[in-house]
Design a protein around this motif. Structure first.
Motif, PDB file in Angstrom:
ATOM      1  N   GLY A  83       0.803  -1.215   0.000  1.00 17.69           N
ATOM      2  CA  GLY A  83       0.000   0.000   0.000  1.00 17.69           C
ATOM      3  C   GLY A  83       0.835   1.263   0.000  1.00 17.69           C
ATOM      4  O   GLY A  83       0.324   2.343   0.283  1.00 17.69           O
ATOM      5  N   GLY A  84       2.125   1.128  -0.341  1.00 18.89           N
ATOM      6  CA  GLY A  84       3.024   2.276  -0.333  1.00 18.89           C
ATOM      7  C   GLY A  84       3.149   2.951  -1.679  1.00 18.89           C
ATOM      8  O   GLY A  84       2.209   2.974  -2.485  1.00 18.89           O
ATOM      9  N   ASP A  85       4.333   3.491  -1.959  1.00 22.37           N
ATOM     10  CA  ASP A  85       4.564   4.253  -3.183  1.00 22.37           C
ATOM     11  C   ASP A  85       4.738   3.325  -4.386  1.00 22.37           C
ATOM     12  O   ASP A  85       5.151   2.170  -4.258  1.00 22.37           O
ATOM     13  CB  ASP A  85       5.816   5.115  -3.039  1.00 22.37           C
ATOM     14  CG  ASP A  85       5.645   6.228  -2.023  1.00 22.37           C
ATOM     15  OD1 ASP A  85       4.479   6.604  -1.763  1.00 22.37           O
ATOM     16  OD2 ASP A  85       6.661   6.711  -1.496  1.00 22.37           O
ATOM     17  N   THR A  86       4.474   3.887  -5.559  1.00 23.06           N
ATOM     18  CA  THR A  86       4.741   3.218  -6.835  1.00 23.06           C
ATOM     19  C   THR A  86       5.996   3.820  -7.430  1.00 23.06           C
ATOM     20  O   THR A  86       6.119   5.047  -7.536  1.00 23.06           O
ATOM     21  CB  THR A  86       3.567   3.405  -7.809  1.00 23.06           C
ATOM     22  OG1 THR A  86       2.387   2.852  -7.219  1.00 23.06           O
ATOM     23  CG2 THR A  86       3.842   2.721  -9.144  1.00 23.06           C
ATOM     24  N   ARG A 263      -7.034  -7.362   1.460  1.00 23.67           N
ATOM     25  CA  ARG A 263      -8.236  -6.873   0.792  1.00 23.67           C
ATOM     26  C   ARG A 263      -9.447  -7.701   1.200  1.00 23.67           C
ATOM     27  O   ARG A 263      -9.433  -8.922   1.146  1.00 23.67           O
ATOM     28  CB  ARG A 263      -8.046  -6.932  -0.721  1.00 23.67           C
ATOM     29  CG  ARG A 263      -9.044  -6.132  -1.540  1.00 23.67           C
ATOM     30  CD  ARG A 263      -8.877  -4.649  -1.320  1.00 23.67           C
ATOM     31  NE  ARG A 263      -7.546  -4.147  -1.642  1.00 23.67           N
ATOM     32  CZ  ARG A 263      -7.172  -2.903  -1.464  1.00 23.67           C
ATOM     33  NH1 ARG A 263      -8.021  -2.027  -0.918  1.00 23.67           N
ATOM     34  NH2 ARG A 263      -5.951  -2.521  -1.780  1.00 23.67           N
ATOM     35  N   GLY A 264     -10.498  -7.024   1.648  1.00 23.72           N
ATOM     36  CA  GLY A 264     -11.697  -7.712   2.097  1.00 23.72           C
ATOM     37  C   GLY A 264     -12.624  -8.110   0.965  1.00 23.72           C
ATOM     38  O   GLY A 264     -12.466  -7.692  -0.186  1.00 23.72           O
ATOM     39  N   THR A 265     -13.618  -8.917   1.304  1.00 24.81           N
ATOM     40  CA  THR A 265     -14.572  -9.413   0.297  1.00 24.81           C
ATOM     41  C   THR A 265     -15.774  -8.498   0.115  1.00 24.81           C
ATOM     42  O   THR A 265     -16.468  -8.580  -0.890  1.00 24.81           O
ATOM     43  CB  THR A 265     -15.088 -10.804   0.714  1.00 24.81           C
ATOM     44  OG1 THR A 265     -15.750 -10.707   1.993  1.00 24.81           O
ATOM     45  CG2 THR A 265     -13.949 -11.804   0.812  1.00 24.81           C
ATOM     46  N   GLU A 270     -15.618  -1.148   3.183  1.00 24.02           N
ATOM     47  CA  GLU A 270     -15.329  -0.841   4.568  1.00 24.02           C
ATOM     48  C   GLU A 270     -13.965  -1.397   4.977  1.00 24.02           C
ATOM     49  O   GLU A 270     -13.538  -2.442   4.483  1.00 24.02           O
ATOM     50  CB  GLU A 270     -16.401  -1.415   5.493  1.00 24.02           C
ATOM     51  CG  GLU A 270     -17.706  -0.647   5.475  1.00 24.02           C
ATOM     52  CD  GLU A 270     -18.686  -1.136   6.518  1.00 24.02           C
ATOM     53  OE1 GLU A 270     -19.674  -0.419   6.753  1.00 24.02           O
ATOM     54  OE2 GLU A 270     -18.466  -2.222   7.097  1.00 24.02           O
ATOM     55  N   ALA A 271     -13.296  -0.679   5.881  1.00 20.90           N
ATOM     56  CA  ALA A 271     -11.947  -1.076   6.283  1.00 20.90           C
ATOM     57  C   ALA A 271     -11.731  -0.818   7.769  1.00 20.90           C
ATOM     58  O   ALA A 271     -12.391   0.028   8.381  1.00 20.90           O
ATOM     59  CB  ALA A 271     -10.910  -0.306   5.472  1.00 20.90           C
ATOM     60  N   ILE A 272     -10.798  -1.560   8.353  1.00 21.83           N
ATOM     61  CA  ILE A 272     -10.303  -1.269   9.692  1.00 21.83           C
ATOM     62  C   ILE A 272      -8.796  -1.075   9.586  1.00 21.83           C
ATOM     63  O   ILE A 272      -8.159  -1.514   8.620  1.00 21.83           O
ATOM     64  CB  ILE A 272     -10.637  -2.376  10.714  1.00 21.83           C
ATOM     65  CG1 ILE A 272      -9.926  -3.692  10.350  1.00 21.83           C
ATOM     66  CG2 ILE A 272     -12.133  -2.588  10.820  1.00 21.83           C
ATOM     67  CD1 ILE A 272     -10.056  -4.760  11.437  1.00 21.83           C
ATOM     68  N   ILE A 323      -8.348  -4.806   5.692  1.00 25.40           N
ATOM     69  CA  ILE A 323      -7.538  -4.461   6.862  1.00 25.40           C
ATOM     70  C   ILE A 323      -6.266  -3.758   6.397  1.00 25.40           C
ATOM     71  O   ILE A 323      -5.522  -4.294   5.570  1.00 25.40           O
ATOM     72  CB  ILE A 323      -7.161  -5.703   7.687  1.00 25.40           C
ATOM     73  CG1 ILE A 323      -8.401  -6.539   8.026  1.00 25.40           C
ATOM     74  CG2 ILE A 323      -6.439  -5.284   8.969  1.00 25.40           C
ATOM     75  CD1 ILE A 323      -8.083  -7.834   8.744  1.00 25.40           C
ATOM     76  N   TYR A 324      -6.027  -2.555   6.922  1.00 27.48           N
ATOM     77  CA  TYR A 324      -4.792  -1.821   6.671  1.00 27.48           C
ATOM     78  C   TYR A 324      -3.874  -1.974   7.880  1.00 27.48           C
ATOM     79  O   TYR A 324      -4.268  -1.677   9.004  1.00 27.48           O
ATOM     80  CB  TYR A 324      -5.079  -0.337   6.428  1.00 27.48           C
ATOM     81  CG  TYR A 324      -5.619  -0.056   5.042  1.00 27.48           C
ATOM     82  CD1 TYR A 324      -4.761   0.301   3.998  1.00 27.48           C
ATOM     83  CD2 TYR A 324      -6.972  -0.159   4.772  1.00 27.48           C
ATOM     84  CE1 TYR A 324      -5.251   0.551   2.726  1.00 27.48           C
ATOM     85  CE2 TYR A 324      -7.478   0.082   3.505  1.00 27.48           C
ATOM     86  CZ  TYR A 324      -6.606   0.445   2.486  1.00 27.48           C
ATOM     87  OH  TYR A 324      -7.097   0.675   1.221  1.00 27.48           O
TER      88      TYR A 324
END
Length: 479
Positions: A83-86, A263-265, A270-272, A323-324
């Protein structure tokens, strides 16, 4: 102490093994291990993060980046999505660079109040000192209150503190004004303030760095001479107050976040969040003896909690909610990593159901029942009580007077509406922010049991439809 040349070699080796696999071919590996969090893994991870080799993981330093790269490599190993930089070739990594800028006063700032066509002006060093500052320019309507009064949002609040008020009372008054959304608090100077001012020993106020391109969060704590306080107390309603002075800006370098994702389904998105801060205080060469602030408890322990949660949750079934897993940079320096993340969030803020922040989990707190952790702001939202119903061994923060809810990265998110709390077991030990906060002081069996106790409740939170909410009147007051 490890020589810098050896540390640089370690850094180069780390970078050489962290070349990411292109996103299109990265796949989650099949896993067979679903066992509990193991003490040996906690020991291994914390032993590296709190080692002398990382030179105290100073905020915004190359050693902080080494810690970030290490945590990113572990996220990669566990099968998390980066989830960081490209980079320039289009490959996404786990580490996120946060650009910073700094500024400094080029002349003493002034405190000016205008009322009824008359202007009153006081100068730093001659008339007042500054004990806390977040912006080079601050303005608002003047409000004069007693210590028991209620500070107003957006106001420059003058608090008529009694002459014998101690530092705890003054600090509590400042925090009350800050939490209410006031832009500054002005109090009568102490005897120590007066002596410093009259001796001419006051240096220009230090301005905090900030994330490049971001606005400044206004707040200042000013200690003003008593005769000036008397003038302010006699002004009519509607007076306007300003603080500021000429400044110059420069490049402030960078700090580093680490972001991994499961990654959730749920198509709703929504995320936590599970978070901690990866930096500490670095090295103080002016000290004799041990100069390295290893930060084993603060907050290598929190990073290890995030790592081990990532290991366990990635090994299980894919959750309903995304989830992050985030380790923020420069919390000690001003929360810059968290500020950058929340201002550039990869998910709409209203979709972040909760942030569960980990801070100082390495030792038990005798002020709470054995085997329990405490949650800052437990009484502010429905999150803590619901997690307790799901088996979490959490209790209220036993030291609300310390304002721990406002003293970690969770607060940056909470100010933007996210239900964000910090879980901890900090017992006010004497090694806090000292070189003695090292791995020899960590209670590994306690830490292992503590993190394991939260696995099932967090798994539940990741899979339920329950959404926590602030209780009436308990949402943080600042915008």
């Amino acid at each position: 102490m490890i020589r810098r040349s050896l540390t640089l070699a370690l850094y180069i080796c780390l970078l050489s093994v962290l070349n990411p696999v292109p996103a299109q071919v990265r796949k989650r590996p099949v896993r067979t291990t679903t066992g509990p969090i193991l003490e040996k893994n906690i020991r291994a991870e914390l032993s590296f993060l709190a080692s002398d080799a990382l030179q105290g993981r100073g905020s915004g330093t190359g050693y902080e980046r080494i810690a970030a790269e290490y945590i990113g490599s572990m996220f990669h190993q566990f099968g998390l999505e980066p989830g960081g930089d490209t980079d320039a070739s289009g490959i996404k990594g786990f580490v996120q660079r946060v650009p910073l800028e700094s500024s400094k006063f080029t002349e003493p700032p002034a405190f000016t109040v205008t009322a009824g066509g008359n202007t009153h002006k006081w100068q730093f060093g001659r008339d007042f000192l500054v004990s806390f500052l977040r912006a080079h320019k601050i303005s608002g309507e003047l409000q004069v209150i007693e210590p028991s009064g209620t500070p107003a949002k957006g106001a420059v609040v003058v608090i008529k503190m009694p002459e014998k008020a101690n530092q705890d009372e003054r600090r509590a008054a400042m925090m009350k004004a800050f939490s209410a959304g006031s832009v500054a608090v002005v109090m009568p100077e102490t005897e120590a303030n007066r002596k410093t001012r009259e001796a001419g020993d006051a240096r220009l106020p230090t301005l905090p760095g900030r994330v490049s391109g971001a606005g400044e969060g206004q707040f200042a704590a000013i200690s003003l001479r008593q005769d000036a306080i008397d003038v302010l107390a006699g002004l009519p309603a509607g007076a306007r107050a300003e603080f500021g002075g000429a400044t110059e800006q420069s490049d402030g370098g960078a700090t580093w976040n680490v972001i991994g994702v499961i990654r959730g389904t749920d198509p709703s998105g929504e995320a936590i969040m599970l978070s901690a801060h990866l930096d500490h205080l670095g090295v103080n060469e002016s000290l004799t003896g041990d100069k390295i602030f290893n930060g084993a408890d603060d907050d290598a322990s929190g990073c290890v909690a995030v790592l081990e949660m990532a290991r366990v949750l990635a090994a299980g079934r894919r959750p309903r909610r995304t989830i992050y897993f985030i380790c923020f940079g420069s919390e000690e320096r001003g929360g810059y990593g968290a500020r950058y993340f929340i201002s550039n969030s990869p998910v709409p803020l209203e979709k972040i159901v909760a942030d569960f922040n980990f801070e100082m989990l390495g030792r038990p707190d005798t002020k709470v029942p054995p085997g329990t952790l405490w949650l800052t702001g437990y009484e502010r939202s429905t999150l803590g009580p619901e997690l307790v119903r799901q088996g979490a061994a959490l209790v209220k923060d036993p030291r609300p007077e310390q304002n721990f809810f406002q003293r970690s990265d969770n607060y940056t998110l909470a100010l933007r509406g996210v239900i964000a709390h910090t879980v901890s077991s900090f017992n006010l030990h004497s090694d806090y922010h000292r070189p003695s906060d090292d791995i020899s002081k960590i209670d590994f069996p306690f830490m292992t049991r503590s993190i394991n106790s939260l696995v099932k409740p967090i798994q539940w939170l990741a899979n339920t439809t329950f959404k926590p909410a602030w209780l009436p009147g308990q949402a943080p007051g600042r915008p």
